[in-house]
Design a protein around this motif. Structure first.
Motif, mmCIF file in Angstrom:
data_model
loop_
_atom_site.group_PDB
_atom_site.id
_atom_site.type_symbol
_atom_site.label_atom_id
_atom_site.label_comp_id
_atom_site.label_asym_id
_atom_site.label_seq_id
_atom_site.Cartn_x
_atom_site.Cartn_y
_atom_site.Cartn_z
ATOM 1 N N LYS A 67 0.837 -1.198 0.000
ATOM 2 C CA LYS A 67 0.000 0.000 0.000
ATOM 3 C C LYS A 67 0.870 1.246 0.000
ATOM 4 O O LYS A 67 1.932 1.266 0.629
ATOM 5 N N PRO A 68 0.445 2.300 -0.694
ATOM 6 C CA PRO A 68 1.227 3.545 -0.736
ATOM 7 C C PRO A 68 1.328 4.193 0.641
ATOM 8 O O PRO A 68 0.468 4.008 1.505
ATOM 9 N N ILE A 69 2.379 4.947 0.844
ATOM 10 C CA ILE A 69 2.532 5.797 2.032
ATOM 11 C C ILE A 69 2.721 7.217 1.525
ATOM 12 O O ILE A 69 3.647 7.494 0.763
ATOM 13 N N TYR A 70 1.840 8.111 1.952
ATOM 14 C CA TYR A 70 1.892 9.489 1.486
ATOM 15 C C TYR A 70 2.420 10.413 2.579
ATOM 16 O O TYR A 70 1.986 10.333 3.723
ATOM 17 N N ARG A 71 3.348 11.271 2.211
ATOM 18 C CA ARG A 71 3.819 12.345 3.074
ATOM 19 C C ARG A 71 4.330 11.843 4.415
ATOM 20 O O ARG A 71 4.004 12.374 5.468
ATOM 21 N N ALA A 72 5.147 10.794 4.411
ATOM 22 C CA ALA A 72 5.760 10.280 5.633
ATOM 23 C C ALA A 72 7.107 10.957 5.855
ATOM 24 O O ALA A 72 7.909 11.090 4.926
ATOM 25 N N GLY A 81 27.857 10.193 5.985
ATOM 26 C CA GLY A 81 27.549 10.694 7.321
ATOM 27 C C GLY A 81 26.735 11.963 7.325
ATOM 28 O O GLY A 81 26.538 12.574 8.375
ATOM 29 N N VAL A 82 26.215 12.377 6.174
ATOM 30 C CA VAL A 82 25.404 13.592 6.085
ATOM 31 C C VAL A 82 23.956 13.254 6.452
ATOM 32 O O VAL A 82 23.372 12.319 5.908
ATOM 33 N N GLU A 83 23.405 14.017 7.395
ATOM 34 C CA GLU A 83 22.036 13.762 7.863
ATOM 35 C C GLU A 83 21.058 14.716 7.194
ATOM 36 O O GLU A 83 21.309 15.910 7.069
ATOM 37 N N ASN A 84 19.932 14.172 6.744
ATOM 38 C CA ASN A 84 18.866 14.972 6.144
ATOM 39 C C ASN A 84 17.526 14.468 6.664
ATOM 40 O O ASN A 84 17.403 13.323 7.094
ATOM 41 N N GLU A 85 16.538 15.339 6.598
ATOM 42 C CA GLU A 85 15.169 14.939 6.922
ATOM 43 C C GLU A 85 14.308 15.171 5.688
ATOM 44 O O GLU A 85 14.395 16.219 5.048
ATOM 45 N N THR A 86 13.505 14.171 5.348
ATOM 46 C CA THR A 86 12.690 14.258 4.139
ATOM 47 C C THR A 86 11.235 13.946 4.457
ATOM 48 O O THR A 86 10.918 13.329 5.471
ATOM 49 N N THR A 87 10.360 14.393 3.560
ATOM 50 C CA THR A 87 8.992 13.886 3.546
ATOM 51 C C THR A 87 8.829 13.160 2.214
ATOM 52 O O THR A 87 9.295 13.645 1.181
ATOM 53 N N ASN A 88 8.217 11.987 2.256
ATOM 54 C CA ASN A 88 8.259 11.083 1.111
ATOM 55 C C ASN A 88 6.871 10.657 0.647
ATOM 56 O O ASN A 88 5.940 10.547 1.445
ATOM 57 N N VAL A 89 6.783 10.407 -0.646
ATOM 58 C CA VAL A 89 5.665 9.658 -1.210
ATOM 59 C C VAL A 89 6.250 8.347 -1.720
ATOM 60 O O VAL A 89 7.129 8.346 -2.571
ATOM 61 N N SER A 90 5.814 7.230 -1.131
ATOM 62 C CA SER A 90 6.399 5.921 -1.445
ATOM 63 C C SER A 90 5.319 5.001 -1.996
ATOM 64 O O SER A 90 4.234 4.898 -1.421
ATOM 65 N N LEU A 91 5.637 4.324 -3.106
ATOM 66 C CA LEU A 91 4.655 3.460 -3.770
ATOM 67 C C LEU A 91 5.280 2.115 -4.106
ATOM 68 O O LEU A 91 6.436 2.042 -4.524
#
Length: 461
Positions: A67-72, A81-91
Motif C-alpha cells: 500500500k502507498p505511504i503518502y507524506r511520511a 555521514g550527512v544527515e537529512n530529513e525528508t517527507t516522502n511519497v512511497s509506492l
C-alpha cells in the motif's frame, strides 16, 4: 504523486532485496558530488543509508504492505555521514500481481537557509478544493474517508476497517474523546455504504430535554398529548438510510429499553399510536466515554450496547498521534487562508514546536480553533504564522481546561449518591423490575431498597 509534494528533491527505486536500482538527486544538499548518485546504485539501501532499517524505511514498508505511504517524514544519514530529513511519497511497484520493488519521491525538509531555519514552509496545495468546500447539506453525509486527514498508522487502519464493514448493515459504535472526529467517521461509514444516496440523520442525545427525546426519535400521533400533531420521528425520516446517535449514553435508561426493542423488531410506533411502521435504518452511535465505563456507571444498558456495538471504532486522541499535527496544521491553514482571504505560506519553527509538544485535550477541534484564531490575527500581508499569533488563544484554552479540571471534583457524598442511584437502576433493569430480586442482587434488605428507590425517585416500571 507530484501533487502531494509540489516539487521533489530526489527519486529512489529499489528491488525486493533492497538493492538500489536507480536514484537521482536534484538537491545538492543530498549529494555534494555529481557522481554520488552513481556511487550508491547497486548498493544495498541500508548500506547507503545506515540509519534506516526495515521498520523505519518507507521504501521497505510499502513493499511489505503493498500500500502507498503518502507524506511520511523520515530522517536519513547517507554513506558520507550527512544527515537529512525528508517527507516522502512511497509506492510499491507491481507486476503480474506481485510486488517487485518500490519507488520513492523525496522532498528535503531539513533546516534551510531561509531566515536561518526559523520558519517552515506550509504545503497548502496538497488539499484539494473538494476537501476545503463548505459542508452544508442537510440530511446528507458530507464527509468522506478522504476528508479524514491523517498519516497515523492506527488511524489509517481504522479507515481501512470502515471500507471493509461499511457495505453491510451492522450497527457501529464509535468512541473517542471530544474533538477526535467521531462524526467524520459516521459520515464516512454512510458514504462508503450502499445507503449513501439515502438520508443521513444525526442527533446529539445530550442536546435534547428528556421530555422531548422520545417524541423526536419515535414520532407522535395527533392528540397523543396537548399540541401533538402527526409527525414522523427520526427513525422514519432515516428510513432506508442511516441514523447517527451521538452521546448515546445521555439517553435516559427507560428510553434505551424502547430503542433496543426498535432495533430488535425493526419497526417503530409513534407516541399515542397503535400502528406499527416497519423501518430499515442503520444505526451508528457514539460516546466520548469508553462504552465499558458507560455500562459500569449505569449510563448505557449492557444489552443495548451488545446490539449497538456489533462493529466498533475507538478513535485515538491527537496526543497519541502527534505525527498528524503538522499535516492538520497545513490542512487548517489551507482552509482558513481560503475563507479568511489570507496568504500564510510558512509557520515559525517555535510555533510548530509548541504545537507538536502541546497535549491538545480538545483534540483536533481545539487545534482547528487555535489555527483559525491565529489566521484571524495575521495581517493580510503576513506570510508566516508566528508564535505571538497563537500565544493568547493557547493560554486562554489552557485556562479553560484548568477551570474544567477544577470543577470535575464533586463532594464525596454526591459522588456516592450518584453511584448508589446508578447501581439501583441497573439492578432494577437486570431483574425486570422485581424489587425482591434486585434487593438480593444488591445484598440489602427489600425495605431498604424500597426506601432508597423512593428517595432517588426510581420506579420499577
Amino acid at each position: 504523486m507530484l501533487d502531494q509534494l509540489r516539487y521533489i528533491d530526489g527519486i529512489t527505486i529499489i528491488d525486493t532485496s533492497g538493492t538500489i536500482l536507480f536514484t537521482v538527486k536534484f538537491n545538492p544538499r543530498f549529494h555534494a558530488e555529481i557522481d554520488d548518485n552513481e556511487k550508491i546504485i547497486g548498493q544495498n539501501l541500508f548500506s547507503a543509508f545506515p540509519m534506516l532499517d526495515e521498520q523505519s524505511s518507507t521504501l521497505f514498508n510499502v513493499m511489505k504492505t503493498g500500500k502507498p505511504i503518502y507524506r511520511a517524514k523520515q530522517k536519513i544519514v547517507d554513506f558520507r555521514g550527512v544527515e537529512n530529513e525528508t517527507t516522502n511519497v512511497s509506492l510499491p511497484i507491481k507486476a503480474h500481481g506481485k510486488t517487485i520493488g518500490s519507488i520513492e519521491l523525496s522532498k528535503d525538509i531539513s533546516d534551510d537557509n531561509r531566515l536561518l531555519g526559523s520558519v517552515i514552509e506550509i504545503d497548502s496545495s496538497s488539499f484539494n478544493s473538494k476537501q476545503l468546500k463548505a459542508k452544508i447539506q442537510p440530511e446528507r453525509a458530507v464527509y468522506f474517508l478522504e476528508d479524514i486527514v491523517t498519516i497515523d498508522e492506527e488511524m489509517n487502519q481504522l479507515k481501512e476497517s470502515v471500507r471493509k464493514f461499511a457495505k453491510g448493515d451492522s450497527s457501529v459504535f464509535i468512541n473517542g474523546e471530544t474533538g477526535t472526529g467521531k462524526e467524520l467517521f459516521a459520515h464516512a461509514i454512510h458514504n462508503e455504504s450502499d445507503r449513501s444516496t439515502q438520508p443521513f440523520i444525526t442527533q446529539n442525545c445530550a442536546a435534547l430535554p428528556e421530555s422531548l427525546i422520545e417524541s423526536i426519535l419515535f414520532g407522535t400521533k395527533k392528540g397523543s398529548f396537548t399540541g401533538a400533531e402527526d409527525n414522523p420521528g427520526l427513525f422514519e425520516l432515516a428510513d432506508g438510510g442511516t441514523l447517527f446517535l451521538d452521546e448515546i449514553n445521555s439517553m435516559p435508561i427507560h428510553l434505551q429499553a424502547k430503542l433496543l426493542r426498535v432495533l430488535e423488531d425493526r419497526c417503530v410506533r409513534r407516541l399515542g399510536d397503535t400502528k406499527v411502521r416497519a423501518i430499515d435504518v442503520r444505526i451508528i452511535s457514539a460516546t466520548n466515554v469508553h462504552p465499558a465505563q458507560c455500562v459500569r456507571d449505569g449510563k448505557l444498558r449492557q444489552d443495548l450496547y451488545y446490539r449497538l456495538g456489533v462493529m466498533t471504532l475507538a478513535i485515538p486522541p491527537l496526543r497519541e498521534r502527534r505525527e498528524d499535527i503538522r499535516l492538520l496544521v497545513e490542512y487548517f491553514v489551507s482552509k482558513f487562508n481560503k475563507s479568511h482571504k489570507k496568504n500564510i505560506a510558512h509557520i515559525s519553527r517555535d510555533s510548530l514546536e509548541f504545537l507538536l509538544s502541546y497535549d491538545w485535550p480538545g483534540n483536533v477541534r481545539e487545534l482547528e480553533n487555535v489555527i483559525e484564531y491565529s489566521i484571524n490575527l495575521a495581517d493580510a500581508c503576513d506570510d508566516t504564522l508566528q508564535y505571538h499569533h497563537l500565544e493568547k488563544q493557547i493560554k486562554h484554552l489552557m485556562g479553560v481546561q484548568q477551570t474544567f479540571s477544577s470543577t470535575k471534583i464533586k463532594p464525596l457524598k454526591d459522588e456516592i449518591a450518584n453511584l448508589e442511584k446508578a447501581r439501583i437502576e441497573q439492578a432494577i433493569i437486570l431483574t425486570n423490575g422485581n424489587v425482591s430480586k434486585a434487593a438480593r442482587l444488591l445484598e440489602i434488605p427489600r425495605q431498604t431498597l424500597q426506601n432508597k428507590m423512593i428517595h432517588y425517585g426510581i420506579n420499577n416500571s
